[in-house]
Design a protein around this motif. Structure first.
Motif, PDB file in Angstrom:
ATOM      1  N   ASP A  64     -20.717  14.330  -6.227  1.00  0.00           N
ATOM      2  CA  ASP A  64     -19.725  13.407  -5.534  1.00  0.00           C
ATOM      3  C   ASP A  64     -20.308  12.882  -4.352  1.00  0.00           C
ATOM      4  O   ASP A  64     -19.695  12.453  -3.442  1.00  0.00           O
ATOM      5  N   LEU A  65     -21.742  12.519  -4.529  1.00  0.00           N
ATOM      6  CA  LEU A  65     -22.455  11.780  -3.489  1.00  0.00           C
ATOM      7  C   LEU A  65     -21.854  10.666  -3.108  1.00  0.00           C
ATOM      8  O   LEU A  65     -21.780  10.358  -1.656  1.00  0.00           O
ATOM      9  N   PRO A  66     -20.925   9.752  -3.639  1.00  0.00           N
ATOM     10  CA  PRO A  66     -20.656   8.410  -3.138  1.00  0.00           C
ATOM     11  C   PRO A  66     -19.540   8.806  -2.004  1.00  0.00           C
ATOM     12  O   PRO A  66     -19.537   8.086  -0.939  1.00  0.00           O
ATOM     13  N   LEU A  67     -18.619   9.616  -2.524  1.00  0.00           N
ATOM     14  CA  LEU A  67     -17.634  10.164  -1.421  1.00  0.00           C
ATOM     15  C   LEU A  67     -18.238  10.831  -0.338  1.00  0.00           C
ATOM     16  O   LEU A  67     -17.891  10.434   0.823  1.00  0.00           O
ATOM     17  N   VAL A  68     -19.003  11.737  -0.410  1.00  0.00           N
ATOM     18  CA  VAL A  68     -19.456  12.351   0.796  1.00  0.00           C
ATOM     19  C   VAL A  68     -20.443  11.428   1.507  1.00  0.00           C
ATOM     20  O   VAL A  68     -20.352  11.726   2.809  1.00  0.00           O
ATOM     21  N   THR A  77     -24.250  23.559  -9.130  1.00  0.00           N
ATOM     22  CA  THR A  77     -24.838  23.811  -7.643  1.00  0.00           C
ATOM     23  C   THR A  77     -23.972  23.212  -6.649  1.00  0.00           C
ATOM     24  O   THR A  77     -23.900  22.155  -6.290  1.00  0.00           O
ATOM     25  N   PRO A  78     -22.881  24.050  -6.359  1.00  0.00           N
ATOM     26  CA  PRO A  78     -21.853  23.669  -5.356  1.00  0.00           C
ATOM     27  C   PRO A  78     -22.470  23.302  -3.933  1.00  0.00           C
ATOM     28  O   PRO A  78     -23.835  23.618  -3.571  1.00  0.00           O
ATOM     29  N   SER A  79     -21.875  22.832  -3.019  1.00  0.00           N
ATOM     30  CA  SER A  79     -22.044  22.056  -1.638  1.00  0.00           C
ATOM     31  C   SER A  79     -22.441  23.416  -0.962  1.00  0.00           C
ATOM     32  O   SER A  79     -21.829  24.419  -0.792  1.00  0.00           O
ATOM     33  N   GLY A  80     -23.866  23.253  -0.289  1.00  0.00           N
ATOM     34  CA  GLY A  80     -24.305  24.154   0.662  1.00  0.00           C
ATOM     35  C   GLY A  80     -24.951  25.371  -0.164  1.00  0.00           C
ATOM     36  O   GLY A  80     -25.407  26.306   0.793  1.00  0.00           O
ATOM     37  N   PRO A 130     -23.202  17.272  -0.814  1.00  0.00           N
ATOM     38  CA  PRO A 130     -22.586  17.021  -2.105  1.00  0.00           C
ATOM     39  C   PRO A 130     -22.475  17.961  -3.026  1.00  0.00           C
ATOM     40  O   PRO A 130     -23.415  18.802  -3.424  1.00  0.00           O
ATOM     41  N   ASN A 131     -21.545  18.213  -3.851  1.00  0.00           N
ATOM     42  CA  ASN A 131     -21.406  19.120  -4.882  1.00  0.00           C
ATOM     43  C   ASN A 131     -22.111  18.338  -5.971  1.00  0.00           C
ATOM     44  O   ASN A 131     -22.103  17.341  -6.284  1.00  0.00           O
ATOM     45  N   ALA A 132     -22.768  19.106  -6.934  1.00  0.00           N
ATOM     46  CA  ALA A 132     -23.542  18.869  -8.118  1.00  0.00           C
ATOM     47  C   ALA A 132     -23.316  19.857  -9.338  1.00  0.00           C
ATOM     48  O   ALA A 132     -22.854  20.825  -9.229  1.00  0.00           O
ATOM     49  N   VAL A 133     -23.340  18.972 -10.467  1.00  0.00           N
ATOM     50  CA  VAL A 133     -23.400  19.946 -11.683  1.00  0.00           C
ATOM     51  C   VAL A 133     -24.527  19.137 -12.610  1.00  0.00           C
ATOM     52  O   VAL A 133     -24.886  18.227 -12.386  1.00  0.00           O
TER      53      VAL A 133
END
Length: 344
Positions: free
Chosen positions: A166-170, A143-146, A112-115
């Motif tokens: 975007d955890l719910p979608l991922v 803190t982008p994906s990966g 997941p992507n995070a900010v």
């Protein structure tokens, strides 16, 4: 549209035979998955008060050491989705994270992507792929994906920030996982803005090595831009987007981020949009109306509006209010689902 046949209208033996063959009749549930005119969202209009969250977060710091928590977070869960599902909207996860003095939240990376939007405290930092990002009030850190990232704290008082993922979608896509890592060597410190005045570093401008040339967006710079724009755009709402400075695209791929200024004694009306929205007060106070519901938001409070809601932001104060906004527009636009409607 006329009423469709119900499941109860079918013979029990027929329904049982369908179940035994892992089959489901569509027509009894067709209006649930394809409702007329607009979606029927699970996302509810709701607000979370920081004055209620903070003492519980501080208590969490007393109850659970960072070594046992990895990330000490209280999730802002929307009851419309069920609290156990830990969603603010169908796409957006929100959490208030605490880091105590001298603590280190270990390095990891996840899909997941995070900010991180810094809510309170000073002298903490996030290191992303060796880029050390100081964390001050109102700063936005990606803190982008990966990408490997970790959090540390050199100060003397607790630091709290808002996580947006975007955890719910991922997770729904069965693509969510995390990997642990070692403490990162610091390559550089991102303590000053590297982009401005329409100029970008040449080595990045002619580049193919990263999709995220800017990881830290200082609040001081964003706030000053909003103040300057408010002097020029006296008859229009003042809002700025957090973007990739080299491409002009959204700073991340799935969730969009922006900052909004509500002038003293100003009302800003937002049109109904297909994307759910999250509002977090960086500075000031605002009355937030979401359709028929009204929320009084103070500094550090957070609220959520479902898709196609009519949103009013009303500043009754003699001081400006500054709001951080997260929404689902980028992913909807990529899928051709985004739309805006007139208010009625």
């Amino acid at each position: 549209m006329e009423q469709l046949a119900r499941l109860e209208d079918l013979p029990v033996t027929y329904v049982d035979t369908l179940k035994q063959n892992n089959l489901v009749p569509l027509w009894p549930s067709l209006r649930n998955v394809l409702p007329p005119v607009k979606p029927v969202p699970l996302t509810q209009a709701i607000a979370w008060k920081f004055q209620e969250i903070k003492p519980l977060l501080i208590e969490a710091g007393e109850l659970t050491p960072i070594e046992k928590a990895e990330r000490r977070v209280l999730v802002l869960a929307n009851p419309g989705h069920g609290l156990d599902n830990m969603r603010a909207t169908s796409v957006i996860y929100l959490g208030m994270q605490l880091l105590l003095p001298k603590e280190w939240a270990p390095a990891h990376r996840h899909t997941p992507n995070a900010v991180r939007l810094i809510v309170e405290g000073e002298n903490a930092y996030t290191t992303v792929e060796g880029q050390k990002c100081p964390m001050s009030h109102g700063d936005l850190i990606l803190t982008p994906s990966g990408l490997w990232h970790e959090h540390g704290h050199d100060g003397d008082e607790p630091v709290i920030w808002l996580d947006v993922l975007d955890l719910p979608l991922v997770y729904y896509m069965e693509a969510s996982f995390v990997e642990g890592g070692e403490c990162q060597p610091v390559v550089s410190v991102l303590d000053k803005p590297r982009y401005g005045a329409g100029l970008v570093p040449t080595k990045h401008h002619i580049r193919a090595e990263t999709d995220y040339p800017m990881l830290r967006y200082p609040w001081a710079e964003a706030k000053q831009l909003l103040i300057d724009l408010a002097k020029e755009q006296t008859d229009a709402p003042v809002q700025v987007a957090y973007v990739n400075p080299e491409t002009g695209e959204d700073c991340q791929k799935i969730i969009g981020y922006s900052a909004l200024m509500i002038r003293p004694n100003e009302t800003v009306q937002l049109p109904p949009r297909s994307a759910a929205q999250v509002f977090h007060v960086i500075e000031g106070q605002v009355e937030l109306k979401i359709d028929a519901q009204t929320f009084a938001l103070d500094k550090a409070d957070t609220a959520c509006a479902p898709c196609f809601a009519a949103v009013d932001l009303i500043n009754h104060s003699s001081e400006a209010c500054f709001i951080f906004v997260a929404d689902e527009a980028p992913i909807q636009k990529k899928l051709g689902l985004y739309s805006v409607r007139e208010r009625r």
